[in-house]
Design a protein around this motif. Structure first.
Motif, PDB file in Angstrom:
ATOM      1  N   PHE A  99      -2.321  -4.156  -6.984  1.00 33.04           N
ATOM      2  CA  PHE A  99      -2.678  -2.731  -6.953  1.00 33.04           C
ATOM      3  C   PHE A  99      -2.449  -2.087  -8.325  1.00 33.04           C
ATOM      4  O   PHE A  99      -3.300  -1.333  -8.819  1.00 33.04           O
ATOM      5  N   ILE A 109     -10.991  -1.132  -4.884  1.00 37.28           N
ATOM      6  CA  ILE A 109      -9.677  -1.743  -5.120  1.00 37.28           C
ATOM      7  C   ILE A 109      -9.525  -3.077  -4.406  1.00 37.28           C
ATOM      8  O   ILE A 109      -9.150  -4.083  -5.020  1.00 37.28           O
ATOM      9  N   PHE A 110      -9.809  -3.113  -3.099  1.00 46.20           N
ATOM     10  CA  PHE A 110      -9.600  -4.358  -2.359  1.00 46.20           C
ATOM     11  C   PHE A 110     -10.458  -5.521  -2.866  1.00 46.20           C
ATOM     12  O   PHE A 110      -9.981  -6.661  -2.891  1.00 46.20           O
ATOM     13  N   GLU A 146     -11.008   8.348  -0.435  1.00 45.84           N
ATOM     14  CA  GLU A 146      -9.919   7.384  -0.632  1.00 45.84           C
ATOM     15  C   GLU A 146     -10.186   6.101   0.140  1.00 45.84           C
ATOM     16  O   GLU A 146      -9.905   5.007  -0.349  1.00 45.84           O
ATOM     17  N   LYS A 148       1.101   3.989  -3.124  1.00 46.52           N
ATOM     18  CA  LYS A 148       0.755   5.409  -2.985  1.00 46.52           C
ATOM     19  C   LYS A 148       1.848   6.305  -3.547  1.00 46.52           C
ATOM     20  O   LYS A 148       1.623   7.492  -3.761  1.00 46.52           O
ATOM     21  N   TYR A 169     -10.670   2.373  -1.732  1.00 44.05           N
ATOM     22  CA  TYR A 169      -9.940   1.132  -1.465  1.00 44.05           C
ATOM     23  C   TYR A 169     -10.863   0.061  -0.894  1.00 44.05           C
ATOM     24  O   TYR A 169     -10.712  -1.126  -1.224  1.00 44.05           O
ATOM     25  N   ARG A 170     -11.811   0.485  -0.056  1.00 48.51           N
ATOM     26  CA  ARG A 170     -12.697  -0.488   0.598  1.00 48.51           C
ATOM     27  C   ARG A 170     -13.659  -1.152  -0.390  1.00 48.51           C
ATOM     28  O   ARG A 170     -13.880  -2.365  -0.329  1.00 48.51           O
ATOM     29  N   PHE A 219       0.834  -1.204   0.000  1.00 46.93           N
ATOM     30  CA  PHE A 219       0.000   0.000   0.000  1.00 46.93           C
ATOM     31  C   PHE A 219       0.869   1.254   0.000  1.00 46.93           C
ATOM     32  O   PHE A 219       0.602   2.217  -0.740  1.00 46.93           O
ATOM     33  N   ARG A 270     -10.701   3.707 -10.769  1.00 40.23           N
ATOM     34  CA  ARG A 270     -10.377   4.672  -9.727  1.00 40.23           C
ATOM     35  C   ARG A 270     -11.010   6.042 -10.028  1.00 40.23           C
ATOM     36  O   ARG A 270     -11.609   6.670  -9.147  1.00 40.23           O
TER      37      ARG A 270
END
Length: 295
Positions: free
Chosen positions: A185, A211-212, A203, A96, A207-208, A92, A193
């Motif tokens: 990722f 992405i995840f 953000e 970033k 991710y919650r 992560f 995104r």
């Protein structure tokens, strides 16, 4: 018929040496181990009789074997959770964007290049609970900074010594998990995104909820790989603590049983370990094969 042979014949010839070697040294050895586990060969002498599953039922009532399974469970849980947490965190942070990403990525991956035996020797010194001049690195450090209450336990502690055994493995394989998740990722399309951000997602929600969920195959692969590695762990434990009852897992117990010339019991332990690993790995392989066919 001749056309079919010309189609798959060269490929079969190319693979046949590997197929023969795997058949002999993998499946042949597994068959031989299963065969020995069903006999009464409890000495260096050849087996005389088949006893069926008696060796397995004896293991079910063997307190030492049950203790080794409990140790294996503790080691696996701490190792898997620690490796996943550290690997995801590092991935992560790199995802970033950081300065000198290549340096940090190489640093995290470097422990994978070290053998379990070599790292085990170093971590044995780090986790050494001796006092005074012979104290291990971490214990000596804690003594110098006034944290004396942290000096004694580590791998020799009767309550959480087995959890401390997972520390070297976490250090060594967190970089591998980091590489898996970092690739995951980077594999998430930027369109997803941007679409989430345009819909007002923060953000955290990005991710919650976006992405995840895309990383669930990566997480499953990491879980299976490091999980089955922990179940077979032998060299690291032997390098750190040796063959001690406190940190004994089935692989170490099997080795000790083999040294005592109890071949039938050692073979039974090996088969139990094989079944445990197969229960974890085979469903994943089947699911992966189905997913590939659907594509």
């Amino acid at each position: 018929m001749k056309y079919r042979i010309k189609t798959w014949g060269p490929g079969l010839l190319l693979l046949s040496p590997s197929i023969v070697l795997i058949g002999i040294f993998v499946y042949g050895m597994i068959g031989a181990t299963v065969n020995v586990s069903l006999t009464d060969r409890h000495s260096a002498q050849p087996a005389e009789n088949y006893v069926g599953v008696d060796n397995y039922t004896d293991l079910a009532s063997d307190d030492r074997f049950i203790h080794s399974l409990q140790n294996l469970l503790i080691l696996t849980v701490v190792f898997v959770v620690g490796t996943l947490v550290m690997g995801v965190l590092w991935a992560f942070l790199l995802e970033k964007g950081v300065t000198a990403e290549g340096f940090f990525r190489s640093t995290y991956l470097f422990p994978m290049a070290v053998s379990f035996v070599a790292s085990g020797v170093v971590w044995r010194w780090l986790l050494n609970s001796a006092e005074g001049e012979n104290a291990g690195g971490l214990n000596a450090l804690f003594g110098m900074i006034g944290l004396d209450f942290l000096q004694n336990p580590w791998w020799s502690h009767p309550d959480w010594g087995m959890a401390a055994m997972a520390l070297p493995a976490i250090w060594q394989l967190s970089g591998y998990v980091m590489a898996l998740f970092l690739a995951g990722f980077r594999g998430v399309p930027n369109e997803l995104r941007e679409a989430a951000r345009m819909d007002g997602a923060s953000e955290f929600k990005l991710y919650r909820h976006v992405i995840f969920p895309q990383l669930s195959p990566v997480a499953l692969s990491a879980l299976i790989i490091i999980g089955h590695m922990s179940m077979k762990m032998f060299d690291l434990i032997m390098a750190v603590s040796g063959a001690q009852y406190l940190t004994e897992v089935p692989a170490v117990y099997m080795w000790q049983t083999l040294l005592a010339n109890d071949y039938a019991k050692a073979a039974a332990i090996a088969v139990v370990l094989l079944v445990v690993v197969a229960v974890l790995v085979v469903p994943y392989l089947i699911s992966n094969a189905r997913a590939e066919r659907q594509r």
